[in-house]
Design a protein around this motif. Structure first.
Motif, PDB file in Angstrom:
ATOM      1  N   ARG A   1       0.709  -1.265   0.158  1.00 34.99           N
ATOM      2  CA  ARG A   1       0.061  -0.425   0.755  1.00 34.99           C
ATOM      3  C   ARG A   1       1.090   1.264   0.246  1.00 34.99           C
ATOM      4  N   ASP A   2       1.752   1.355   0.772  1.00 39.39           N
ATOM      5  CA  ASP A   2       2.767   2.737   0.894  1.00 39.39           C
ATOM      6  C   ASP A   2       3.555   2.568  -0.398  1.00 39.39           C
ATOM      7  N   VAL A   3       3.992   1.293  -0.859  1.00 47.41           N
ATOM      8  CA  VAL A   3       4.539   1.469  -2.366  1.00 47.41           C
ATOM      9  C   VAL A   3       3.543   2.366  -3.331  1.00 47.41           C
ATOM     10  N   VAL A   4       2.534   1.240  -3.525  1.00 44.63           N
ATOM     11  CA  VAL A   4       1.869   2.458  -5.243  1.00 44.63           C
ATOM     12  C   VAL A   4       0.892   3.221  -4.457  1.00 44.63           C
ATOM     13  N   LEU A   5       0.961   4.152  -3.690  1.00 47.32           N
ATOM     14  CA  LEU A   5       0.251   5.356  -3.197  1.00 47.32           C
ATOM     15  C   LEU A   5       1.997   6.449  -3.190  1.00 47.32           C
ATOM     16  N   THR A   6       3.102   6.131  -2.697  1.00 48.93           N
ATOM     17  CA  THR A   6       4.323   6.622  -3.084  1.00 48.93           C
ATOM     18  C   THR A   6       4.310   7.186  -3.992  1.00 48.93           C
ATOM     19  N   HIS A   7       4.215   5.868  -5.217  1.00 56.49           N
ATOM     20  CA  HIS A   7       4.868   6.024  -6.496  1.00 56.49           C
ATOM     21  C   HIS A   7       3.903   6.272  -7.240  1.00 56.49           C
ATOM     22  N   GLU A   8       2.020   6.381  -6.681  1.00 52.37           N
ATOM     23  CA  GLU A   8       1.043   7.406  -7.788  1.00 52.37           C
ATOM     24  C   GLU A   8       1.277   8.798  -7.450  1.00 52.37           C
ATOM     25  N   LEU A   9       1.825   9.002  -6.708  1.00 50.88           N
ATOM     26  CA  LEU A   9       1.965   9.992  -5.482  1.00 50.88           C
ATOM     27  C   LEU A   9       3.236  10.850  -6.685  1.00 50.88           C
ATOM     28  N   THR A  10       3.968  10.480  -7.136  1.00 52.06           N
ATOM     29  CA  THR A  10       5.227  10.660  -7.841  1.00 52.06           C
ATOM     30  C   THR A  10       4.129  10.882  -8.813  1.00 52.06           C
ATOM     31  N   HIS A  11       3.985  10.340 -10.179  1.00 55.80           N
ATOM     32  CA  HIS A  11       3.738  10.575 -11.007  1.00 55.80           C
ATOM     33  C   HIS A  11       2.729  12.048 -10.684  1.00 55.80           C
ATOM     34  N   VAL A  12       1.841  12.261  -9.893  1.00 60.79           N
ATOM     35  CA  VAL A  12       1.315  13.594  -9.803  1.00 60.79           C
ATOM     36  C   VAL A  12       1.493  14.509  -9.253  1.00 60.79           C
ATOM     37  N   ALA A  13       2.924  14.378  -8.829  1.00 55.97           N
ATOM     38  CA  ALA A  13       3.804  15.334  -8.096  1.00 55.97           C
ATOM     39  C   ALA A  13       4.955  15.757  -9.152  1.00 55.97           C
ATOM     40  N   ALA A  14       5.280  14.832  -9.808  1.00 57.15           N
ATOM     41  CA  ALA A  14       6.851  15.512 -10.627  1.00 57.15           C
ATOM     42  C   ALA A  14       6.428  15.888 -12.071  1.00 57.15           C
ATOM     43  N   GLY A  15       4.756  14.597 -12.436  1.00 60.60           N
ATOM     44  CA  GLY A  15       4.661  14.823 -14.340  1.00 60.60           C
ATOM     45  C   GLY A  15       5.410  13.689 -14.939  1.00 60.60           C
ATOM     46  N   THR A  16       4.132  13.267 -15.893  1.00 63.39           N
ATOM     47  CA  THR A  16       5.241  12.804 -16.922  1.00 63.39           C
ATOM     48  C   THR A  16       5.803  13.126 -18.053  1.00 63.39           C
ATOM     49  N   GLU A  17       4.886  14.152 -18.559  1.00 62.82           N
ATOM     50  CA  GLU A  17       5.230  14.782 -19.988  1.00 62.82           C
ATOM     51  C   GLU A  17       6.461  14.553 -19.807  1.00 62.82           C
ATOM     52  N   ARG A  18       6.437  14.765 -21.546  1.00 61.17           N
ATOM     53  CA  ARG A  18       7.559  14.900 -22.417  1.00 61.17           C
ATOM     54  C   ARG A  18       9.100  13.950 -22.004  1.00 61.17           C
ATOM     55  N   LEU A  19       8.490  12.572 -21.299  1.00 63.22           N
ATOM     56  CA  LEU A  19       9.513  11.859 -20.388  1.00 63.22           C
ATOM     57  C   LEU A  19       9.303  10.408 -21.385  1.00 63.22           C
ATOM     58  N   PRO A  20      10.591   9.683 -21.993  1.00 68.93           N
ATOM     59  CA  PRO A  20      10.561   8.746 -22.328  1.00 68.93           C
ATOM     60  C   PRO A  20       9.746   7.776 -20.644  1.00 68.93           C
ATOM     61  N   VAL A  21       8.818   6.581 -20.967  1.00 70.36           N
ATOM     62  CA  VAL A  21       7.807   5.676 -20.159  1.00 70.36           C
ATOM     63  C   VAL A  21       9.184   5.173 -19.036  1.00 70.36           C
ATOM     64  N   TRP A  22      10.298   4.577 -19.696  1.00 73.09           N
ATOM     65  CA  TRP A  22      11.544   4.443 -18.785  1.00 73.09           C
ATOM     66  C   TRP A  22      11.903   5.508 -17.393  1.00 73.09           C
ATOM     67  N   LEU A  23      11.907   6.550 -17.900  1.00 71.23           N
ATOM     68  CA  LEU A  23      12.116   6.739 -16.877  1.00 71.23           C
ATOM     69  C   LEU A  23      11.159   7.797 -15.723  1.00 71.23           C
ATOM     70  N   TYR A  24      10.261   8.235 -16.275  1.00 72.99           N
ATOM     71  CA  TYR A  24       9.111   8.457 -15.495  1.00 72.99           C
ATOM     72  C   TYR A  24       8.508   7.011 -14.516  1.00 72.99           C
ATOM     73  N   GLU A  25       8.280   5.609 -14.918  1.00 73.03           N
ATOM     74  CA  GLU A  25       7.920   4.723 -14.248  1.00 73.03           C
ATOM     75  C   GLU A  25       8.951   4.021 -13.012  1.00 73.03           C
ATOM     76  N   GLY A  26      10.129   4.177 -13.850  1.00 70.66           N
ATOM     77  CA  GLY A  26      10.888   3.726 -12.918  1.00 70.66           C
ATOM     78  C   GLY A  26      11.640   4.884 -11.882  1.00 70.66           C
TER      79      GLY A  26
END
Length: 303
Positions: A166-191
């Motif tokens: 639960r902690d890992v999932v929330l932190t992972h998804e919150l990172t997407h929200v806070a940092a954004g994913t635009e204009r990035l290769p998928v390996w970088l924003y998911e990694g």
């Protein structure tokens, strides 16, 4: 603009990455109206406080913009130290647990990004409702979805996770929200999201990257950083998706260990504004050099 959604499953009590992405899912426009009926503030350890009327009262009970205009028959609100969790027909204990975990996740993401992060977490009452709120066709099997400025939790699947999961999932998804994913290769924003998620989780690398570790022990190193196709579920290779996330995670982990966490964050921001090649060049790396060093790192960590 796209947003990635992720799935994590627990097998025999061990958190395994099985992250399913929805490619190019459009951001859902955030509602702008006030909640139409009843709002109840549920303090983390206190009693329920019913509030009657057509919308939240001014001040402390005002809902964040990301949570307005969703449910006409009311919602329950739990406020953490830095988070707001809004549930619709959701168990009170789940909301309180999420507020505590969202506070911790916000602290973790803030520590990496170097700025305050205040999570907004939505908890719909069903899987179908979660899909509607997130603006996607289906969230079946997904524990949480990053959607605009909030994280949408799918209770049916989130509840099956271990506490660490639960902690890992929330932190992972919150990172997407806070940092954004635009204009990035998928390996970088998911990694990067997994780097932040696992940073303080205390899981050994070979546990968090179990599928990739099995490949490395069998003498099969990944040939290159995973591209978009590697993040699509495949019936021919069911664990390829898990390995893709693990490969991306270890790429970001390598950069953080070799150059420093601050450099990883700077690379992320540079890549968003100027592209990944320019970002790597500031580190004295090319895509080929990074790939070669990352492959050595994967072998050293998992062999």
């Amino acid at each position: 603009m796209s947003v990635q959604v992720s799935r994590r499953v627990v097998v025999a009590g061990v958190l395994l990455l099985a992250l399913a992405s929805a490619s190019a899912v459009p951001h859902r426009a955030t509602g702008t109206g006030d909640l139409a009926a009843t709002v109840r503030d549920l303090p983390s350890g206190g009693r329920e406080q019913p509030v009657a009327g057509r919308g939240p009262t001014p001040g402390d009970r005002e809902l964040p913009a990301e949570a307005r205009g969703l449910w006409g028959d009311g919602a329950d609100v739990v406020r953490g130290a830095r988070s707001v969790v809004v549930g619709h027909h959701a168990a009170t204990e789940l909301l309180r647990d999420l507020a505590r975990r969202a506070d911790a996740a916000g602290t973790r993401v803030s520590a990496v990004l170097g700025r305050p992060v205040r999570p907004v977490v939505l908890v719909p009452g069903s899987t179908a409702e979660a899909a509607r709120v997130a603006g996607v066709g289906s969230v079946a099997g997904l524990a949480a979805v990053a959607d605009g400025g909030r994280v949408v939790v799918v209770p049916e699947y989130f509840g099956r996770l271990t506490p660490t999961g639960r902690d890992v999932v929330l932190t992972h998804e919150l990172t997407h929200v806070a940092a954004g994913t635009e204009r990035l290769p998928v390996w970088l924003y998911e990694g990067f999201a997994d780097y932040v998620g696992y940073r303080d989780a205390g899981l050994p690398v070979r546990v968090a990257a179990a599928e990739l570790a099995a490949e490395v022990r069998a003498g099969r190193l990944p040939g290159g950083l995973p591209g978009p196709e590697a993040f699509a579920p495949s019936s021919r290779d069911p664990v390829r998706l898990a390995r893709a996330y693990q490969e991306a995670w270890l790429a970001c982990r390598f950069i953080a260990e070799r150059f420093g966490e601050g450099t990883l964050v700077r690379l992320y921001r540079d890549a968003q504004t100027g592209g990944i090649d320019r970002g790597l060049a500031r580190l004295g790396l090319s895509a080929g050099t990074l790939t070669a060093r990352w492959r050595d790192y994967v072998r050293d960590q998992l062999a």
